[in-house]
Design a protein around this motif. Structure first.
Motif, short mmCIF file in Angstrom:
data_model
loop_
_atom_site.label_atom_id
_atom_site.label_comp_id
_atom_site.label_asym_id
_atom_site.label_seq_id
_atom_site.Cartn_x
_atom_site.Cartn_y
_atom_site.Cartn_z
N ASN A 98 67.02 55.40 28.38
CA ASN A 98 66.04 55.99 27.90
C ASN A 98 65.80 56.48 26.77
O ASN A 98 67.00 56.64 25.94
N SER A 99 64.72 57.03 26.25
CA SER A 99 64.47 57.69 24.80
C SER A 99 64.92 56.42 23.88
O SER A 99 65.65 56.68 22.89
N LEU A 100 64.53 55.19 24.31
CA LEU A 100 65.04 54.21 23.32
C LEU A 100 64.53 54.43 21.82
O LEU A 100 63.44 54.88 21.53
N LYS A 101 65.59 53.72 20.79
CA LYS A 101 65.12 54.07 19.55
C LYS A 101 65.50 52.83 18.70
O LYS A 101 65.96 51.78 19.56
N PRO A 102 64.72 52.55 17.75
CA PRO A 102 64.61 51.15 16.96
C PRO A 102 66.19 50.82 16.75
O PRO A 102 66.50 49.62 16.81
N GLU A 103 67.04 51.66 16.41
CA GLU A 103 68.47 51.37 16.20
C GLU A 103 69.24 50.68 17.32
O GLU A 103 70.39 50.46 17.34
N ASP A 104 68.64 50.79 18.74
CA ASP A 104 69.08 50.45 19.96
C ASP A 104 68.81 48.97 19.98
O ASP A 104 69.42 48.27 20.94
N THR A 105 68.08 48.25 19.09
CA THR A 105 67.75 46.99 19.34
C THR A 105 69.07 46.13 19.03
O THR A 105 69.64 46.27 17.89
N ALA A 106 69.20 45.44 19.82
CA ALA A 106 70.35 44.57 20.11
C ALA A 106 70.41 43.49 21.23
O ALA A 106 69.48 43.61 22.13
N TRP A 108 78.94 47.57 29.72
CA TRP A 108 78.17 46.71 28.61
C TRP A 108 78.44 46.95 27.08
O TRP A 108 79.14 47.92 26.93
N PHE A 109 78.26 45.76 26.62
CA PHE A 109 78.32 45.95 24.98
C PHE A 109 76.99 45.53 24.36
O PHE A 109 76.14 44.99 25.20
N ARG A 110 76.97 45.86 23.20
CA ARG A 110 75.73 45.37 22.41
C ARG A 110 76.13 44.73 21.12
O ARG A 110 77.03 45.50 20.44
N GLN A 111 75.17 44.04 20.63
CA GLN A 111 75.60 43.29 19.26
C GLN A 111 74.29 43.25 18.55
O GLN A 111 73.37 42.60 18.87
N ALA A 112 73.98 44.00 17.49
CA ALA A 112 72.94 43.94 16.65
C ALA A 112 73.17 42.92 15.59
O ALA A 112 74.25 42.60 15.18
N PRO A 113 71.78 42.37 14.87
CA PRO A 113 72.09 41.44 14.15
C PRO A 113 72.90 41.93 12.72
O PRO A 113 72.92 43.02 12.08
N GLY A 132 78.65 37.91 30.14
CA GLY A 132 77.35 37.48 30.48
C GLY A 132 76.56 36.71 29.48
O GLY A 132 77.16 36.74 28.17
N GLN A 133 75.48 36.18 29.61
CA GLN A 133 74.99 35.32 28.41
C GLN A 133 74.30 36.25 27.41
O GLN A 133 73.81 35.83 26.44
N GLY A 134 73.90 37.47 27.93
CA GLY A 134 73.22 38.54 26.83
C GLY A 134 71.82 38.70 27.07
O GLY A 134 71.07 37.60 27.48
N THR A 135 71.28 39.76 26.85
CA THR A 135 69.80 39.86 27.25
C THR A 135 69.35 40.79 25.97
O THR A 135 69.83 41.51 25.36
N GLN A 136 68.05 40.38 25.37
CA GLN A 136 67.76 40.89 24.09
C GLN A 136 66.94 42.51 24.41
O GLN A 136 65.94 42.18 25.31
N VAL A 137 67.18 43.15 23.68
CA VAL A 137 66.48 44.40 23.76
C VAL A 137 65.83 44.64 22.40
O VAL A 137 66.61 44.63 21.37
N THR A 138 64.51 44.78 22.40
CA THR A 138 63.93 45.04 21.12
C THR A 138 63.25 46.47 21.12
O THR A 138 62.43 46.34 22.10
N VAL A 139 63.37 47.39 20.37
CA VAL A 139 62.46 48.71 20.20
C VAL A 139 61.82 48.82 19.13
O VAL A 139 62.45 48.67 17.91
N SER A 140 60.71 48.85 18.98
CA SER A 140 59.50 48.75 17.98
C SER A 140 59.28 50.18 17.54
O SER A 140 59.15 50.93 18.56
N SER A 141 59.14 50.53 16.50
CA SER A 141 58.81 51.72 15.72
C SER A 141 57.44 52.38 15.92
O SER A 141 56.54 51.55 16.15
#
Length: 125
Positions: free
Chosen positions: A86-94, A36-41, A116-125
């Protein structure tokens, strides 16, 4: 050719959990390693976690960004890799991307054979 399909992203509050899944199809066999990789804005795509398919050995980014919170696993029968977050943080948003590579470890974006095509993960504070 290998086809990767991710699922499981979404919106979650800080402290919550999500499990991503990536199903591989096509020319899959034990030498196809996944991760897995991730890419934030505005940021580069970064490695998160990988698994050596034949042995099940797992490894994670050298940074402390996901240490102790994320777990990668695989299901041989389903040719699927999971990322338990687990214990997701806003900075995990990507956008989280599944990646596959023949023979070598999935560790750098430049060496990935399939995405893969990517899947959005958004963590709100």
């Amino acid at each position: 050719q290998v086809h990767l399909v991710e699922s499981g992203g979404g919106l979650v509050q800080a402290g919550g959990s999500l499990r991503l899944a990536c199903a591989a199809s096509g020319r899959t066999f034990s030498s196809l390693n996944m991760g897995w990789f991730r890419q934030a804005p505005g940021k580069e795509r970064e490695f998160v976690a990988g698994v050596i398919w034949s042995s099940g050995n797992t490894y994670y980014t050298d940074t402390d960004t996901v240490k102790g919170r994320f777990t990668i696993s695989r299901d041989n029968a389903k040719t699927t890799v999971y990322l338990q977050m687990n214990s997701l943080k806003p900075e995990d948003t990507a956008v989280y991307y599944c990646a596959a590579r023949y023979w070598g470890r999935v560790a750098t974006a430049e060496t990935v054979d399939y995405w893969g095509q990517g899947t959005q993960v958004t963590v709100s504070s």
